[in-house]
Write a protein that holds these residues in place. Structure first.
Motif, mmCIF file in Angstrom:
data_model
loop_
_atom_site.group_PDB
_atom_site.id
_atom_site.type_symbol
_atom_site.label_atom_id
_atom_site.label_comp_id
_atom_site.label_asym_id
_atom_site.label_seq_id
_atom_site.Cartn_x
_atom_site.Cartn_y
_atom_site.Cartn_z
ATOM 1 N N THR A 50 0.828 -1.215 0.000
ATOM 2 C CA THR A 50 0.000 0.000 0.000
ATOM 3 C C THR A 50 0.857 1.259 0.000
ATOM 4 N N GLU A 51 1.993 1.232 0.703
ATOM 5 C CA GLU A 51 2.891 2.391 0.691
ATOM 6 C C GLU A 51 3.541 2.576 -0.677
ATOM 7 N N MET A 52 3.835 1.476 -1.352
ATOM 8 C CA MET A 52 4.456 1.537 -2.681
ATOM 9 C C MET A 52 3.544 2.194 -3.707
ATOM 10 N N VAL A 53 2.237 1.919 -3.630
ATOM 11 C CA VAL A 53 1.339 2.326 -4.724
ATOM 12 C C VAL A 53 0.487 3.551 -4.408
ATOM 13 N N LYS A 54 0.428 3.978 -3.165
ATOM 14 C CA LYS A 54 -0.371 5.165 -2.826
ATOM 15 C C LYS A 54 0.197 6.378 -3.560
ATOM 16 N N GLY A 55 -0.671 7.079 -4.294
ATOM 17 C CA GLY A 55 -0.256 8.236 -5.073
ATOM 18 C C GLY A 55 0.194 7.896 -6.484
ATOM 19 N N ALA A 56 0.313 6.610 -6.782
ATOM 20 C CA ALA A 56 0.754 6.167 -8.115
ATOM 21 C C ALA A 56 -0.465 5.937 -9.019
ATOM 22 N N ASN A 57 -0.192 5.778 -10.302
ATOM 23 C CA ASN A 57 -1.294 5.441 -11.208
ATOM 24 C C ASN A 57 -1.516 3.926 -11.210
ATOM 25 N N GLU A 59 -1.527 1.767 -13.603
ATOM 26 C CA GLU A 59 -0.557 1.004 -14.405
ATOM 27 C C GLU A 59 0.672 0.657 -13.561
ATOM 28 N N TYR A 60 1.189 1.641 -12.837
ATOM 29 C CA TYR A 60 2.341 1.398 -11.963
ATOM 30 C C TYR A 60 1.983 0.374 -10.880
ATOM 31 N N ALA A 61 0.808 0.528 -10.271
ATOM 32 C CA ALA A 61 0.392 -0.362 -9.187
ATOM 33 C C ALA A 61 0.271 -1.812 -9.666
ATOM 34 N N ILE A 62 -0.250 -1.988 -10.856
ATOM 35 C CA ILE A 62 -0.379 -3.344 -11.411
ATOM 36 C C ILE A 62 1.004 -3.941 -11.658
ATOM 37 N N LYS A 63 1.913 -3.142 -12.211
ATOM 38 C CA LYS A 63 3.286 -3.622 -12.444
ATOM 39 C C LYS A 63 3.988 -3.921 -11.119
ATOM 40 N N ALA A 64 3.785 -3.064 -10.115
ATOM 41 C CA ALA A 64 4.392 -3.280 -8.796
ATOM 42 C C ALA A 64 3.863 -4.575 -8.179
ATOM 43 N N SER A 65 2.578 -4.842 -8.347
ATOM 44 C CA SER A 65 1.975 -6.074 -7.839
ATOM 45 C C SER A 65 2.611 -7.295 -8.504
ATOM 46 N N LYS A 69 4.996 -10.078 -6.702
ATOM 47 C CA LYS A 69 4.636 -11.498 -6.815
ATOM 48 C C LYS A 69 5.838 -12.320 -7.276
ATOM 49 N N GLN A 70 6.598 -11.792 -8.234
ATOM 50 C CA GLN A 70 7.805 -12.465 -8.714
ATOM 51 C C GLN A 70 8.864 -12.559 -7.612
ATOM 52 N N GLN A 71 9.055 -11.470 -6.891
ATOM 53 C CA GLN A 71 10.051 -11.455 -5.823
ATOM 54 C C GLN A 71 9.679 -12.400 -4.686
ATOM 55 N N LEU A 72 8.401 -12.580 -4.447
ATOM 56 C CA LEU A 72 7.954 -13.478 -3.385
ATOM 57 C C LEU A 72 8.336 -14.935 -3.655
ATOM 58 N N LYS A 73 8.579 -15.264 -4.914
ATOM 59 C CA LYS A 73 8.963 -16.636 -5.257
ATOM 60 C C LYS A 73 10.281 -17.027 -4.600
ATOM 61 N N LYS A 88 -3.789 -10.796 -3.928
ATOM 62 C CA LYS A 88 -5.105 -11.296 -4.368
ATOM 63 C C LYS A 88 -6.184 -10.272 -4.047
ATOM 64 N N GLY A 89 -6.070 -9.633 -2.882
ATOM 65 C CA GLY A 89 -7.023 -8.591 -2.505
ATOM 66 C C GLY A 89 -6.971 -7.423 -3.482
ATOM 67 N N PHE A 90 -5.766 -7.028 -3.882
ATOM 68 C CA PHE A 90 -5.601 -5.947 -4.855
ATOM 69 C C PHE A 90 -6.206 -6.342 -6.197
ATOM 70 N N GLU A 91 -5.924 -7.566 -6.636
ATOM 71 C CA GLU A 91 -6.483 -8.070 -7.899
ATOM 72 C C GLU A 91 -8.011 -8.049 -7.845
#
Length: 124
Positions: A50-57, A59-65, A69-73, A88-91
């Motif tokens: 939420t801190e990463m994407v607040k204030g962002a558009n 498109e950025y938020a979807i890419k950050a998500s 997800k990739q980094q969590l692997k 999943k909640g964001f999706e």
């Protein structure tokens, strides 16, 4: 005033969930909050995202998500599953917003289930 998109990522087996509330102004995330009954891993992921994407558009938020997800692997399986509740909640919130924008009758929120349960990894 009101959330434009509300989504819940949930684990059917454990009952754990993360709910994302998004308020948008045009395509910008004006405010985003989360609630969870999950473990510390879920809280950390929710705060980080939420801190990463607040204030962002969006498109950025979807890419950050997707990037998160990739980094969590690389994380241990339990941390992956618990952290994915937030993504999943964001999706689900995006789906909820999209349905509202299209005039489709929606419930109070959209809900998406995890592909695999946190339960398999809980050994605490």
């Amino acid at each position: 005033c009101c959330a434009d998109g509300i989504g819940m990522g949930f684990d059917k087996k454990t009952g754990e969930f993360a709910i994302i509330y998004m308020q948008l102004e045009d395509d910008i995330i004006k405010d985003i909050k989360f609630n969870t009954n999950g473990c510390a891993d879920t809280v950390v992921a929710g705060s980080l995202f939420t801190e990463m994407v607040k204030g962002a558009n969006l498109e950025y938020a979807i890419k950050a998500s997707q990037k998160l997800k990739q980094q969590l692997k690389q994380a241990p399986p339990k941390q992956q599953a618990c952290s994915l509740l937030v993504l999943k909640g964001f999706e689900a919130a995006l789906i909820h917003k999209d349905k509202k924008d299209k005039g489709i009758k929606v419930d109070e929120f959209e809900k998406l289930e995890l592909e695999y349960s946190c339960e398999a990894w809980q050994q605490e």
